[in-house]
Scaffold this active site. Structure first.
Site, PDB file in Angstrom:
ATOM      1  N   ALA A   1     -70.898 105.208 -14.236  1.00  0.00           N
ATOM      2  CA  ALA A   1     -71.888 105.023 -15.296  1.00  0.00           C
ATOM      3  C   ALA A   1     -73.173 105.732 -14.877  1.00  0.00           C
ATOM      4  O   ALA A   1     -73.391 105.988 -13.698  1.00  0.00           O
ATOM      5  CB  ALA A   1     -72.145 103.539 -15.498  1.00  0.00           C
TER       6      ALA A   1
ATOM      7  N   GLY B   1     -67.313 103.652 -13.188  1.00  0.00           N
ATOM      8  CA  GLY B   1     -66.849 103.922 -14.545  1.00  0.00           C
ATOM      9  C   GLY B   1     -65.959 105.152 -14.619  1.00  0.00           C
ATOM     10  O   GLY B   1     -65.110 105.253 -15.509  1.00  0.00           O
TER      11      GLY B   1
ATOM     12  N   GLU C   1     -62.674 103.939 -13.826  1.00  0.00           N
ATOM     13  CA  GLU C   1     -62.236 103.081 -14.940  1.00  0.00           C
ATOM     14  C   GLU C   1     -61.716 103.914 -16.112  1.00  0.00           C
ATOM     15  O   GLU C   1     -60.744 103.541 -16.766  1.00  0.00           O
ATOM     16  CB  GLU C   1     -63.394 102.177 -15.377  1.00  0.00           C
ATOM     17  CG  GLU C   1     -63.732 101.145 -14.294  1.00  0.00           C
ATOM     18  CD  GLU C   1     -64.926 100.284 -14.644  1.00  0.00           C
ATOM     19  OE1 GLU C   1     -66.038 100.839 -14.669  1.00  0.00           O
ATOM     20  OE2 GLU C   1     -64.736  99.090 -14.898  1.00  0.00           O
TER      21      GLU C   1
ATOM     22  N   GLU D   1     -69.389  99.495  -7.560  1.00  0.00           N
ATOM     23  CA  GLU D   1     -70.428  98.782  -8.306  1.00  0.00           C
ATOM     24  C   GLU D   1     -71.101  97.687  -7.490  1.00  0.00           C
ATOM     25  O   GLU D   1     -72.281  97.391  -7.674  1.00  0.00           O
ATOM     26  CB  GLU D   1     -69.820  98.167  -9.577  1.00  0.00           C
ATOM     27  CG  GLU D   1     -69.535  99.173 -10.690  1.00  0.00           C
ATOM     28  CD  GLU D   1     -68.181  99.855 -10.584  1.00  0.00           C
ATOM     29  OE1 GLU D   1     -67.535  99.768  -9.512  1.00  0.00           O
ATOM     30  OE2 GLU D   1     -67.774 100.489 -11.576  1.00  0.00           O
TER      31      GLU D   1
HETATM   32  C1  3H9 Z   1     -70.733 101.888 -12.941  1.00  0.00           C
HETATM   33  O1  3H9 Z   1     -69.974 102.822 -13.006  1.00  0.00           O
HETATM   34  C2  3H9 Z   1     -70.678 100.692 -13.853  1.00  0.00           C
HETATM   35  C3  3H9 Z   1     -69.415 100.589 -14.670  1.00  0.00           C
HETATM   36  O2  3H9 Z   1     -68.391  99.937 -13.956  1.00  0.00           O
HETATM   37  C4  3H9 Z   1     -69.581  99.736 -15.903  1.00  0.00           C
HETATM   38  C5  3H9 Z   1     -70.454 100.229 -16.986  1.00  0.00           C
HETATM   39  C6  3H9 Z   1     -70.330  99.391 -18.237  1.00  0.00           C
HETATM   40  N1  3H9 Z   1     -75.867 107.975 -12.286  1.00  0.00           N
HETATM   41  O3  3H9 Z   1     -75.814 111.173  -3.983  1.00  0.00           O
HETATM   42  P1  3H9 Z   1     -76.214 112.561  -4.324  1.00  0.00           P
HETATM   43  C7  3H9 Z   1     -77.605 111.458  -8.955  1.00  0.00           C
HETATM   44  S1  3H9 Z   1     -71.956 101.854 -11.787  1.00  0.00           S
HETATM   45  C8  3H9 Z   1     -76.984 108.734 -12.334  1.00  0.00           C
HETATM   46  O4  3H9 Z   1     -77.402 113.117  -3.642  1.00  0.00           O
HETATM   47  P2  3H9 Z   1     -73.788 113.562  -3.158  1.00  0.00           P
HETATM   48  C9  3H9 Z   1     -78.419 111.177  -7.720  1.00  0.00           C
HETATM   49  O5  3H9 Z   1     -79.464 110.281  -8.005  1.00  0.00           O
HETATM   50  C10 3H9 Z   1     -71.893 103.453 -10.975  1.00  0.00           C
HETATM   51  N2  3H9 Z   1     -77.321 109.594 -11.373  1.00  0.00           N
HETATM   52  O6  3H9 Z   1     -74.997 113.588  -4.183  1.00  0.00           O
HETATM   53  C11 3H9 Z   1     -78.890 112.552  -7.342  1.00  0.00           C
HETATM   54  O7  3H9 Z   1     -79.965 112.855  -8.224  1.00  0.00           O
HETATM   55  P3  3H9 Z   1     -81.183 113.737  -7.726  1.00  0.00           P
HETATM   56  C12 3H9 Z   1     -70.828 103.503  -9.967  1.00  0.00           C
HETATM   57  C13 3H9 Z   1     -76.504 109.698 -10.323  1.00  0.00           C
HETATM   58  O8  3H9 Z   1     -73.006 114.780  -3.442  1.00  0.00           O
HETATM   59  C14 3H9 Z   1     -77.717 113.434  -7.721  1.00  0.00           C
HETATM   60  O9  3H9 Z   1     -76.957 112.675  -8.663  1.00  0.00           O
HETATM   61  N3  3H9 Z   1     -70.913 104.773  -9.242  1.00  0.00           N
HETATM   62  C15 3H9 Z   1     -75.349 108.930 -10.205  1.00  0.00           C
HETATM   63  O10 3H9 Z   1     -74.278 113.291  -1.794  1.00  0.00           O
HETATM   64  C16 3H9 Z   1     -76.820 113.789  -6.553  1.00  0.00           C
HETATM   65  O11 3H9 Z   1     -76.436 112.588  -5.888  1.00  0.00           O
HETATM   66  C17 3H9 Z   1     -71.618 104.905  -8.116  1.00  0.00           C
HETATM   67  O12 3H9 Z   1     -72.205 103.974  -7.632  1.00  0.00           O
HETATM   68  C18 3H9 Z   1     -75.027 108.039 -11.248  1.00  0.00           C
HETATM   69  N4  3H9 Z   1     -73.918 107.283 -11.224  1.00  0.00           N
HETATM   70  O13 3H9 Z   1     -72.920 112.273  -3.531  1.00  0.00           O
HETATM   71  C19 3H9 Z   1     -71.611 106.263  -7.479  1.00  0.00           C
HETATM   72  N5  3H9 Z   1     -74.734 109.239  -9.036  1.00  0.00           N
HETATM   73  O14 3H9 Z   1     -80.598 115.057  -7.367  1.00  0.00           O
HETATM   74  C20 3H9 Z   1     -73.000 106.671  -7.106  1.00  0.00           C
HETATM   75  C21 3H9 Z   1     -75.487 110.175  -8.452  1.00  0.00           C
HETATM   76  O15 3H9 Z   1     -82.129 113.751  -8.879  1.00  0.00           O
HETATM   77  N6  3H9 Z   1     -73.083 108.022  -6.599  1.00  0.00           N
HETATM   78  N7  3H9 Z   1     -76.561 110.462  -9.211  1.00  0.00           N
HETATM   79  O16 3H9 Z   1     -81.725 112.996  -6.549  1.00  0.00           O
HETATM   80  C22 3H9 Z   1     -72.656 108.394  -5.377  1.00  0.00           C
HETATM   81  O17 3H9 Z   1     -72.087 107.630  -4.639  1.00  0.00           O
HETATM   82  C23 3H9 Z   1     -72.943 109.802  -4.937  1.00  0.00           C
HETATM   83  O18 3H9 Z   1     -73.973 110.287  -5.742  1.00  0.00           O
HETATM   84  C24 3H9 Z   1     -71.742 110.766  -5.026  1.00  0.00           C
HETATM   85  C25 3H9 Z   1     -72.233 112.220  -4.749  1.00  0.00           C
HETATM   86  C26 3H9 Z   1     -70.695 110.369  -3.998  1.00  0.00           C
HETATM   87  C27 3H9 Z   1     -71.137 110.763  -6.396  1.00  0.00           C
END
Ligand code: 3H9
Length: 706
Positions: A68, A107, A110, A130
């Site tokens: 998400a 998500g 999902e 999450e």
């Molecule tokens: C969810 O899914 C809820 C659902 O179950 C239900 C809904 C109803 N959204 O980490 P990085 C940005 S909860 C928005 O440096 P990497 C991050 O802020 C979500 N932005 O890269 C950064 O921005 P900036 C569950 C996001 O390659 C840029 O992307 N998912 C999101 O080292 C690069 O990120 C998670 O918790 C996001 N979801 O790592 C996963 N994710 O450049 C969260 C990232 O402006 N994300 N950004 O600073 C991660 O674990 C890592 O970002 C990922 C990439 C492994 C994907």
């Protein structure tokens, strides 16, 4: 890696009878409103188009979908909701295939679980993280993951938030097959064609029964997870809700389970813990972007040097070796060098004993290690970290020597905990190449790295410090020069608040209990015992001459140190550690010493309750943090938050001290300080920034984007 789609957040493209939907929302394909809308519309269009036989979902760029859009939390929801998009995918009358590469998280996973068939590429990372944001998978994940992987595996993924590899996902039943290539589109198309050739129909996860067929086993897994969460999850909200949702997957029909999941998800979304954890997520990404990292390129970082083979020097060398870099360690003589090398090897031997490293892993790392007793060995190092005795004369001598041998452009860093970087830099003819890199002990484990920017540090010197942090997988926080920088300076003040409470009537055990109840893994006196009381004692003695005579000086810790009670390593400190025990037990003799000290100081002890201890401890921390921000030592409040989350185990779900202060309300924190001030007016001085913000109705957060 898939090609980026030419337009739109979700691009549609036909490959014969297969409609390929490419999610393209840089940087990580988060499921923002336009992605959800694009997916919902395209799935609907596929139903209405007789020539579409199957749908393939792929992600553009490096990931499938990272989840998400975290930036949307806390804002008014925009339709369509993600659970509805997942349900529409699952309900499709035409088979839907998901081809996963890179991150398929939250998500994103999902969406994949709602698809009918899943193929994963090497390097794909699947997870339901999450919980790390104070949430639960809220788009059917708590209902679909157990139906595919069973309750135990689904709970493990959801409660740990860890990422599973493609191979593991296959073995868990989360994906149907692996591809060996690097092209998600090609792999997905081949799989979809094969399925069509076989006449495969939609296969809905909601109807899967095998993984939960053994109800007794599933219930046992749920009960075990609940017991573990109750024992370990120190006040966290969402883990228990995840378990409730999985219980619903077992007990309720699918649609009712989805409704239960939704209700639990909304509770989590509303919780202050979710706000704290999301703040922490963005804050730690923000601290990595100091102004110098935008203004300058880092210098090369191929060969590193460390001066000093003590605990810190060895820990820093290990962190560098672990990152795959070659390291030269310099000590003053062969004996000291042998001890330094032994400390490095000791870390690896312990890991081998625990089964976390093998002999080959150690050999590979040690092959990159070189010891020397002459500074000349550092002549070709790109960056050198000095980690010698904490004394200005010793440090300046080391830097003068480094200045003589280091090649032009080498970055010279000091690991000092509180000494003036500008004075250290002045010992060289190249102050622009000098900065502080303050590691926390144990340096190979603790994530925080304060990058201390001196008055003359060049931007590319600073950018190189941040690059080193990235390579070492540390969390860098930019700090200005002052006594103790960000973390230690604030620590000294709230530790002092604890000392005052102890002399006034609280026991160290009560203080530790209160700090743990707030969410810290351990209290300040447990921390002292773990680190060794002699370390703080040496610092206190060194600083005795410069101590503010108006501040009350509590001598209790000195009395323990005079007896040689330095904590765990001596078997007793504030606690007793009989027979090498790792957990201490309260010591009546310590309480007697404290009583005697109170009498000596003429203090009649009074009672403290847990709430007052917490209020005083945090008010002292927040007040000094406000000074650190006002003086520009920390760039923003969020830098303080990250320093505390990673330096001292501040509970992450509270977001950090500044985020916490905003949650409580700055007027209340200020009122606390004014309430405490009459007893110790020299200690409790309201920070001007706190007063200014509280009185103008603003928050620390308002300064984060300044
Ligand atoms: C969810 O899914 C809820 C659902 O179950 C239900 C809904 C109803 N959204 O980490 P990085 C940005 S909860 C928005 O440096 P990497 C991050 O802020 C979500 N932005 O890269 C950064 O921005 P900036 C569950 C996001 O390659 C840029 O992307 N998912 C999101 O080292 C690069 O990120 C998670 O918790 C996001 N979801 O790592 C996963 N994710 O450049 C969260 C990232 O402006 N994300 N950004 O600073 C991660 O674990 C890592 O970002 C990922 C990439 C492994 C994907």
């Amino acid at each position: 890696m898939a090609e980026r789609a030419p337009h739109g957040a979700v691009a549609s493209q036909r490959h014969d009878g297969i409609l390929v939907l490419t999610i393209d929302n840089p940087p990580v394909n988060a499921l923002s409103a336009d992605v959800r809308r694009g997916l919902a519309d395209a799935i609907q269009a596929a139903q209405d188009d007789a020539s579409v036989q199957a749908v393939l979902l792929v992600g553009a760029g490096r990931n499938f979908i990272a989840g998400a859009d975290i930036r949307e939390f806390g804002k008014p929801p925009q339709p369509p909701a993600l659970p509805d998009v997942c349900n529409a995918i699952e309900a499709s009358a035409k088979p839907v295939v998901a081809a996963l590469h890179g991150a398929a998280l939250g998500g994103g996973l999902e969406i994949a679980l709602a698809a009918h068939y899943r193929i994963a590429l090497p390097g794909a990372r699947l997870g339901l993280p999450e919980v790390n944001l104070g949430l639960l998978p809220g788009a059917g994940g708590t209902q679909r993951a157990p139906r595919l992987a069973g309750a135990a595996a689904a709970l493990d993924l959801m409660l740990s938030g860890r990422h599973a590899s493609a191979e593991e996902a296959l073995s868990l039943g989360l994906v149907d097959r692996l591809d060996s290539g690097a092209d998600a589109l090609a792999a997905g198309l081949a799989y979809a064609r094969e399925l069509l050739a076989q006449g495969a129909a939609p296969r809905r996860t909601r109807d899967a029964t095998a993984a939960l067929a053994d109800r007794a086993a599933a219930q046992a897994a749920i009960d075990a997870a609940r017991a573990q969460v109750e024992a370990r999850a120190r006040g966290l909200f969402s883990p228990a809700k995840i378990i409730d949702a999985v219980q619903a997957a077992l007990d309720q029909p699918f649609d009712a389970g989805l409704r239960t999941e939704r209700a639990l998800f909304l509770q989590c979304l509303d919780s202050p813990q979710r706000a704290g954890l999301v703040h922490a997520f963005f804050a730690e990404r923000e601290t990595a972007k100091a102004p110098e990292t935008r203004a300058a390129q880092p210098r090369p970082l191929e060969r590193l040097g460390v001066v000093g083979g003590g605990t810190m020097g060895a820990g820093i060398a290990v962190a560098m070796l672990d990152a795959g870099l070659p390291v030269v360690m310099v000590e003053q003589d062969d004996a000291a060098l042998a001890r330094g090398r032994a400390r490095v090897e000791q870390v690896y031997d312990l890991l081998i004993k625990k089964g976390r490293l093998d002999a080959a892993g150690k050999a590979e790392r040690m092959a990159r290690y070189r010891g020397a007793t002459s500074y000349d060995a550092l002549a070709d190092a790109d960056l050198i970290v000095e980690a010698v005795f904490e004394d200005m004369d010793v440090k300046t001598a080391v830097f003068a020597a480094l200045d003589r041998v280091a090649k032009p452009g080498a970055v010279l860093a000091s690991n000092t905990s509180y000494l003036d970087i500008d004075r250290i830099a002045a010992a060289t003819r190249r102050p622009a190449d000098v900065l502080g890199l303050h590691f926390f002990s144990p340096a190979n484990i603790m994530k925080l790295l304060e990058v201390v920017v001196g008055g003359r540090s060049a931007p590319d010197t600073v950018a190189t410090g941040f690059e080193l942090a990235r390579r070492l997988r540390k969390v860098p926080v930019r700090a200005g020069v002052c006594d103790g920088f960000i973390a230690n300076r604030i620590l000294a003040v709230h530790r002092q608040a604890a000392e005052l409470m102890m002399e006034d009537g609280a026991s160290p055990y009560q203080i530790d209990d209160a700090v743990r109840a707030f969410g810290y893994p351990m209290g300040p006196y447990q921390m002292t015992d773990l680190a060794g009381g002699d370390i703080g004692w040496a610092t206190r003695k060194r600083r005795a001459a410069t101590r503010d005579p108006q501040l009350r000086y509590v001598q209790i810790a000195d009395r323990l140190c005079e007896r040689g009670w330095f904590g765990q390593k001596t078997g007793r400190g504030f606690y007793l550690y009989p027979d090498g025990a790792r957990t201490g037990t309260p010591d009546p003799e310590v309480l007697a010493i404290i009583d005697a000290e109170r009498q000596r100081a003429g203090i009649t002890p009074r009672a403290f309750d847990q709430e007052e201890i917490q209020r005083r401890y945090l008010a002292a921390m927040i007040n000094e943090a406000a000074n650190v921000v006002r003086e520009g030592i920390a760039l923003r409040p969020l830098d303080v938050d990250v320093a505390f989350l990673y330096g001292y185990g501040f509970p992450r779900h509270r977001g950090g001290p500044m985020h916490y202060a905003d949650q409580v309300g700055l007027p209340r924190i200020l009122a606390d300080i004014r309430e405490f001030a009459p007893q110790d007016p020299h200690f409790w001085k309201p920070a001007p920034l706190l007063v200014e913000l509280a009185e103008s109705g603003r928050t620390f957060a308002s300064l984060n984007h300044a």
